[in-house]
Motif scaffolding. Structure first.
Motif, mmCIF file in Angstrom:
data_model
loop_
_atom_site.group_PDB
_atom_site.id
_atom_site.type_symbol
_atom_site.label_atom_id
_atom_site.label_comp_id
_atom_site.label_asym_id
_atom_site.label_seq_id
_atom_site.Cartn_x
_atom_site.Cartn_y
_atom_site.Cartn_z
ATOM 1 N N GLN A 454 43.250 45.380 34.261
ATOM 2 C CA GLN A 454 43.477 46.051 35.531
ATOM 3 C C GLN A 454 43.720 45.005 36.615
ATOM 4 O OE1 GLN A 454 43.618 49.419 36.230
ATOM 5 N NE2 GLN A 454 44.298 48.741 38.247
ATOM 6 N N PRO A 455 44.900 45.006 37.256
ATOM 7 C CA PRO A 455 45.131 44.062 38.359
ATOM 8 C C PRO A 455 44.340 44.482 39.602
ATOM 9 C CG PRO A 455 47.006 45.520 38.079
ATOM 10 C CD PRO A 455 46.064 45.832 36.954
ATOM 11 N N PHE A 456 43.962 43.496 40.415
ATOM 12 C CA PHE A 456 43.263 43.786 41.668
ATOM 13 C C PHE A 456 43.441 42.625 42.623
ATOM 14 C CE2 PHE A 456 40.248 41.506 39.092
ATOM 15 C CZ PHE A 456 39.490 40.741 39.974
ATOM 16 N N THR A 457 43.109 42.848 43.867
ATOM 17 C CA THR A 457 43.263 41.839 44.911
ATOM 18 C C THR A 457 41.922 41.593 45.597
ATOM 19 O OG1 THR A 457 45.572 42.433 45.305
ATOM 20 C CG2 THR A 457 44.443 41.251 47.071
ATOM 21 N N VAL A 458 41.625 40.337 45.857
ATOM 22 C CA VAL A 458 40.389 39.959 46.543
ATOM 23 C C VAL A 458 40.725 39.491 47.949
ATOM 24 C CG1 VAL A 458 38.523 38.260 46.602
ATOM 25 C CG2 VAL A 458 39.123 39.371 44.449
ATOM 26 N N LYS A 459 39.936 39.966 48.915
ATOM 27 C CA LYS A 459 40.068 39.520 50.301
ATOM 28 C C LYS A 459 38.780 38.836 50.738
ATOM 29 C CE LYS A 459 43.331 43.162 51.609
ATOM 30 N NZ LYS A 459 43.612 44.288 52.543
ATOM 31 N N ALA A 460 38.909 37.829 51.576
ATOM 32 C CA ALA A 460 37.750 37.053 52.023
ATOM 33 C C ALA A 460 36.744 37.948 52.739
ATOM 34 C CB ALA A 460 38.189 35.932 52.951
ATOM 35 N N GLY A 461 35.484 37.813 52.339
ATOM 36 C CA GLY A 461 34.411 38.537 53.006
ATOM 37 C C GLY A 461 34.321 39.998 52.643
ATOM 38 N N GLU A 462 35.160 40.455 51.691
ATOM 39 C CA GLU A 462 35.140 41.873 51.333
ATOM 40 C C GLU A 462 34.685 42.055 49.891
ATOM 41 O OE1 GLU A 462 38.738 43.917 52.151
ATOM 42 O OE2 GLU A 462 38.829 43.270 54.251
ATOM 43 N N ALA A 463 34.083 43.203 49.624
ATOM 44 C CA ALA A 463 33.659 43.555 48.269
ATOM 45 C C ALA A 463 34.674 44.528 47.679
ATOM 46 C CB ALA A 463 32.278 44.188 48.294
ATOM 47 N N THR A 464 35.059 44.276 46.442
ATOM 48 C CA THR A 464 36.051 45.101 45.763
ATOM 49 C C THR A 464 35.473 45.645 44.471
ATOM 50 O OG1 THR A 464 37.857 43.763 46.654
ATOM 51 C CG2 THR A 464 38.363 45.134 44.740
ATOM 52 N N ASP A 465 35.564 46.952 44.276
ATOM 53 C CA ASP A 465 35.166 47.577 43.012
ATOM 54 C C ASP A 465 36.406 47.750 42.143
ATOM 55 O OD1 ASP A 465 32.433 47.832 43.614
ATOM 56 O OD2 ASP A 465 32.798 49.650 44.776
#
Length: 548
Positions: A454-465
């Protein structure tokens, strides 16, 4: 903590000494901000203790008290004129004084005599009653005589008093500044002397006469012939309590350290050393200096060690606004090519120059550097810019895989020229957590035969499920008397072969498989023929078959 509370009591007592004369006198608090205020007591620097104490004390000072604040040694090194009246004596200055104290960065010498004179003149001591409260952790280092100054000011003043707090001073050092109080009718109290603090509070609060000192007890003389002095840089105050390790060695023919002789600990070490020639190395964290020393019988060797070092505080911060991460790995490479790794926020002495820093938080990594001059103290926040991803796998939407054997690995979204993707870490179990630099990634989940990404994107300071849909179900196989159970693809390939998904030596088997058709093969002991059966796996369901 106990020492800090005792110091607070002393300051309150000494400031309180001026309260009965509010109508006719003003006061100035002078705080030592020389380099030695970085020395630590129970893991906390003296300047931190002094700041916290002033904050506590001044919160209880009457608003009408005309109180000023002066500091010395906080702007330049080796400068005996570095004295600043930061808050003029006025009513209601408590908050301004606290703010001024918090801004201090100790680095210079100890011109306490000149500071007391400047404070006296600011208070117009020849015209009005005036009180100075001096808080110092060192003795005069600017070629002045505090005792003579005290006598001079007392003779010229209307009602001039100096109260002195000796913060962490030895008896010998305390005696060198006590005369400022003695010669002006003031009070001297050592912050290390609990009984002296009690007396000061009693004098200030209950207006009782100070008790007469006990008869001095003569202590046995401590004999020594080696008394080193260490400095961070030229013009600094001597280091006081910073944990220096002294290593003695016999000199080689080229003057380098040879055979080890002894090791001593403590910046204030004074000891008896066998007369002779040595090469002595002073080590303060990761700063070192080696000096040849000759110890002569009947004389005291007082070698000086210039460490040419600074102090750094590195705060590894995951993202803007966050607190330092105690699990962050901080790798340091010093100018002398040595290196080490810390975890969490670190405070250490380093050789002057550029120290390279690599901070790792989970799979996130950031390289940086900090430059520190000799005698300088630098605090640097390194914001890695981490984002957090939590990955879970699902048989189908809404049906999470709770099994601890589910395997999750994170890859970069882009492939290299060979078609490979960089791995950024892996783990087992649900709620797989990863700290990652901002960017695009692919989560690959594997559970038995089922595998999906599953592709996903990470952003600084944020939580990603991140949810990885396996589109899988469970196949249970019961084969009474069976020896080996193997699962194969339902359809043969173009060569007529079926893909095998391995097997187990058992009479039962439970497999997690992608939805689809399969062929089950069972082998038996002896000459019994193999048996096969077809099975269909439905995503999110359990399928059971029996092969007899």
């Amino acid at each position: 903590m106990r020492l800090m509370l005792r110091l607070a009591a002393v300051l309150l007592a000494l400031i309180g000494l001026s309260l009965p004369a509010l109508a006719s006198s003003r006061a100035i608090v002078i705080l030592d901000a020389s380099g030695s205020m970085w020395a630590q007591i129970d893991g906390k620097t003296r300047i931190e203790i002094a700041r916290d104490t002033l904050s506590q004390v001044l919160s209880g000072v009457p608003a009408e008290l005309e109180l000023g604040f002066m500091a010395y040694g906080h702007r330049t090194k080796g400068d005996c004129t570095d004295i600043e009246l930061m808050v003029p004596p006025e009513a209601g200055t408590a908050d301004r004084i606290i703010g001024a104290a918090m801004s201090l960065n100790p680095r210079g010498k100890t011109p306490l005599s000149a500071a007391v004179r400047q404070a006296a003149e600011e208070l117009k001591y020849t015209e009005d009653a005036a009180t100075v409260v001096l808080i110092t952790d060192g003795i005069e280092t600017c070629e002045a005589d505090p005792c003579a100054l005290a006598s001079e000011l007392e003779a010229a003043g209307i009602d001039f008093t100096v109260n002195v707090v000796g913060f962490g001073l030895s008896d010998e050092e305390g005696a060198a500044v006590k005369c400022l109080a003695d010669n002006t009718g003031g009070t001297y109290i050592s912050a290390d002397d609990e009984s002296g603090l009690k007396d000061a509070i009693d004098v200030a609060v209950n207006d009782t006469p100070p008790p007469q000192p006990d008869e001095p007890v003569e202590e046995p003389a401590v004999e020594y012939n080696f008394a080193p002095v260490a400095y961070l840089s030229e013009g600094d105050d001597p280091l006081v309590n910073d944990g220096i390790v002294w290593e003695f060695a016999k000199p080689n023919a080229d003057g380098t350290p040879g055979e080890w002789v002894r090791t001593e600990y403590g910046t204030a070490f004074k000891g008896d050393v066998e007369p002779g020639d040595y090469v002595v190395t002073a080590k303060l964290d990761y700063a070192t200096v080696t000096v040849p020393v000759t110890v002569i019988a009947g004389e005291v060797a007082r070698p000086e060690f210039m460490l040419n070092a600074g102090h750094i505080t590195i705060r590894p911060i995951p993202s803007e606004g966050a607190e330092p991460d105690s699990n962050a790995a901080v790798f340091l490479e010093f100018p002398d090519a040595n290196s080490t790794t810390f975890y969490g926020e670190l405070k250490t002495y380093v050789p002057a120059g550029e120290t390279k820093i690599t901070v790792t938080i989970g799979a996130a990594e950031l390289k940086d550097a900090v430059s520190v001059a000799a005698g300088e103290r630098v605090t640097k926040d390194i914001v890695v810019g981490v984002g957090h991803a939590t990955v879970n796998s699902f048989y189908v939407e809404g049906m999470k895989v709770e099994d601890g054997n589910v395997f999750t690995e994170i890859f970069g979204a882009k492939k290299d020229i060979q078609g490979d993707r960089k791995s950024f870490g892996y783990t087992y179990g649900p709620e797989a957590a990863f700290d990652l630099m901002p960017g695009d990634y692919v989560a690959v989940a594997t559970f038995d035969v089922a595998k999906a990404e599953q592709p996903f994107t990470v952003k600084a300071g944020e939580a990603t499920d991140v949810s990885v849909p396996l589109d899988a179900g469970v196949l249970f196989i019961d084969a009474p008397g069976g020896l080996w159970i193997e699962v194969l693809s339902g359809k043969p390939d173009i060569q007529g072969n079926r893909t095998t998904f391995s097997g187990v030596y058992d009479a039962t088997s439970t497999r997690t498989l992608p939805a689809g058709d399969y062929r089950v093969r069972v082998e038996y002991e002896g000459d019994a023929p193999d048996k096969e059966a077809d099975a269909t796996v439905t995503a999110g369901e359990r399928t059971e078959i029996k092969v007899e």
